[in-house]
Motif scaffolding. Structure first.
Motif, short mmCIF file in Angstrom:
data_model
loop_
_atom_site.label_atom_id
_atom_site.label_comp_id
_atom_site.label_asym_id
_atom_site.label_seq_id
_atom_site.Cartn_x
_atom_site.Cartn_y
_atom_site.Cartn_z
N VAL A 253 -5.01 8.53 39.11
CA VAL A 253 -6.45 8.39 39.39
C VAL A 253 -7.21 9.61 38.88
O VAL A 253 -8.25 9.49 38.22
N MET A 254 -6.69 10.80 39.18
CA MET A 254 -7.37 12.03 38.75
C MET A 254 -7.36 12.17 37.23
O MET A 254 -8.36 12.59 36.63
N THR A 255 -6.23 11.80 36.61
CA THR A 255 -6.17 11.86 35.14
C THR A 255 -7.16 10.89 34.52
O THR A 255 -7.86 11.22 33.55
N GLY A 256 -7.23 9.67 35.08
CA GLY A 256 -8.17 8.68 34.57
C GLY A 256 -9.61 9.14 34.72
O GLY A 256 -10.43 8.98 33.80
N CYS A 257 -9.95 9.73 35.87
CA CYS A 257 -11.32 10.24 36.07
C CYS A 257 -11.64 11.36 35.10
O CYS A 257 -12.75 11.44 34.55
N PHE A 258 -10.64 12.24 34.85
CA PHE A 258 -10.85 13.35 33.93
C PHE A 258 -11.08 12.85 32.51
O PHE A 258 -12.01 13.30 31.81
N LEU A 259 -10.26 11.88 32.08
CA LEU A 259 -10.42 11.33 30.73
C LEU A 259 -11.73 10.58 30.57
O LEU A 259 -12.39 10.67 29.53
N ASP A 260 -12.13 9.84 31.60
CA ASP A 260 -13.41 9.13 31.55
C ASP A 260 -14.57 10.10 31.44
O ASP A 260 -15.55 9.86 30.71
N GLY A 261 -14.44 11.23 32.17
CA GLY A 261 -15.50 12.23 32.09
C GLY A 261 -15.62 12.83 30.70
O GLY A 261 -16.73 13.03 30.19
N ILE A 262 -14.49 13.10 30.08
CA ILE A 262 -14.51 13.64 28.71
C ILE A 262 -15.10 12.63 27.74
O ILE A 262 -15.92 12.98 26.86
N LYS A 263 -14.71 11.35 27.87
CA LYS A 263 -15.26 10.31 26.99
C LYS A 263 -16.76 10.20 27.13
O LYS A 263 -17.50 10.05 26.14
N ASN A 264 -17.25 10.27 28.36
CA ASN A 264 -18.71 10.19 28.60
C ASN A 264 -19.44 11.35 27.98
O ASN A 264 -20.52 11.20 27.41
N LEU A 265 -18.81 12.55 28.09
CA LEU A 265 -19.43 13.74 27.49
C LEU A 265 -19.50 13.62 25.96
O LEU A 265 -20.52 13.94 25.32
N LEU A 266 -18.38 13.13 25.37
CA LEU A 266 -18.33 13.00 23.92
C LEU A 266 -19.31 11.94 23.43
O LEU A 266 -19.97 12.11 22.39
#
Length: 269
Positions: A253-266
């Motif tokens: 869950v934490m990894t998925g949230c972290f990756l989603d956050g990076i994708k949104n930033l990019l």
């Protein structure tokens, strides 16, 4: 004393945030990981929701009172409960637990709302505990107190018997396991469970059944903290955080949230 109020505020705020974080992570992990959609984790999720409801009923108001230097609580302030649904067998068992708790609360709440109060409006407790409110009654509340004790004792005894029978079956099954590692693992999990359950039952029983001769405001406060604040805060650590599947689910869950956050930033960049 203002200093003690501030100490109370920070201490209980820390405990409450720990309970929110621990139980919130368990709920999130079980809800998001389909591998955990099994009966054991369904009941762990129910338990976390119950703990959140239990500690959120009393502690936030107490924290606010300490922070704002006020001891007032509105007459209309009451409890709200919820239930979770799942497969038929799990729902029946969870509904029985929630139903008993709700019935117990309704009976006590109805008894309190119909009680005429005229002995002041201050209780020697950090929440509106029923025995403390009986002290504010205009007339002798002996019969009401007896009803509360009888109803509470019946519920508590039923839960205690169910817990003892359940652990008896667990220990009986564990003793047949040939592997010492499995034996140690199960007992290391069950014994902390029993410790928290014993703490809760013993302190609640003491709070409601102790003779008036040994009652005091400070003792009542300590006992109330032991059964209303400590178990919801430590249950996530004892029941779930030592479970490898829960840890793996939280990691995902934490990894998925972290990756989603990076994708949104990019994507926004």
């Amino acid at each position: 004393m203002r200093e003690l109020q501030l100490l109370h505020f920070w201490l209980f705020l820390g405990i409450y945030l720990a309970a929110l974080l621990g139980n919130g992570l368990i709920i999130t992990a079980i809800a998001c990981d389909h591998h955990l959609h099994r009966p054991m984790y369904f009941f762990l999720l129910n338990f976390s929701v119950l703990d959140l409801g239990s500690i959120s009923t009393t502690v936030p108001k107490s924290i606010a009172n300490s922070h704002w230097d006020t001891k007032a609580i509105s007459y209309q302030a009451s409890l709200h409960y919820g239930t979770l649904l799942g497969s038929r067998a799990c729902v029946h068992m969870a509904a029985a637990a929630w139903g008993c708790g709700f019935l117990n609360a309704v009976l006590h709440t109805a008894s309190i709302f119909s009680l005429p109060l005229c002995q002041g409006n201050a209780v020697d407790q950090f929440f509106c505990e029923i025995p403390q409110i009986f002290k504010l009654a205009c007339s002798d509340a002996y019969l009401r107190e007896v009803r509360v004790l009888v109803v509470s004792s019946c519920f508590a005894f039923g839960c205690f018997v169910f817990i003892v029978l359940s652990y008896g079956q667990i220990f009986r099954a564990v003793l047949r396991i040939p592997s010492e590692q499995r034996w140690h693992k199960v007992f290391s999990t069950c014994l902390p469970h029993l410790a928290v359950v014993s703490l809760f039952i013993s302190t609640v029983s003491f709070a409601y059944l102790k003779p008036p001769s040994i009652s005091s405001p400070s003792l009542d406060l300590v006992v109330a903290v032991l059964y209303s604040v400590v178990p919801p805060a430590v249950n996530p650590l004892i029941y779930s955080m030592r479970n490898h599947e829960i840890k793996d689910a939280l990691r995902k869950v934490m990894t998925g949230c972290f990756l989603d956050g990076i994708k949104n930033l990019l994507s926004s960049a």
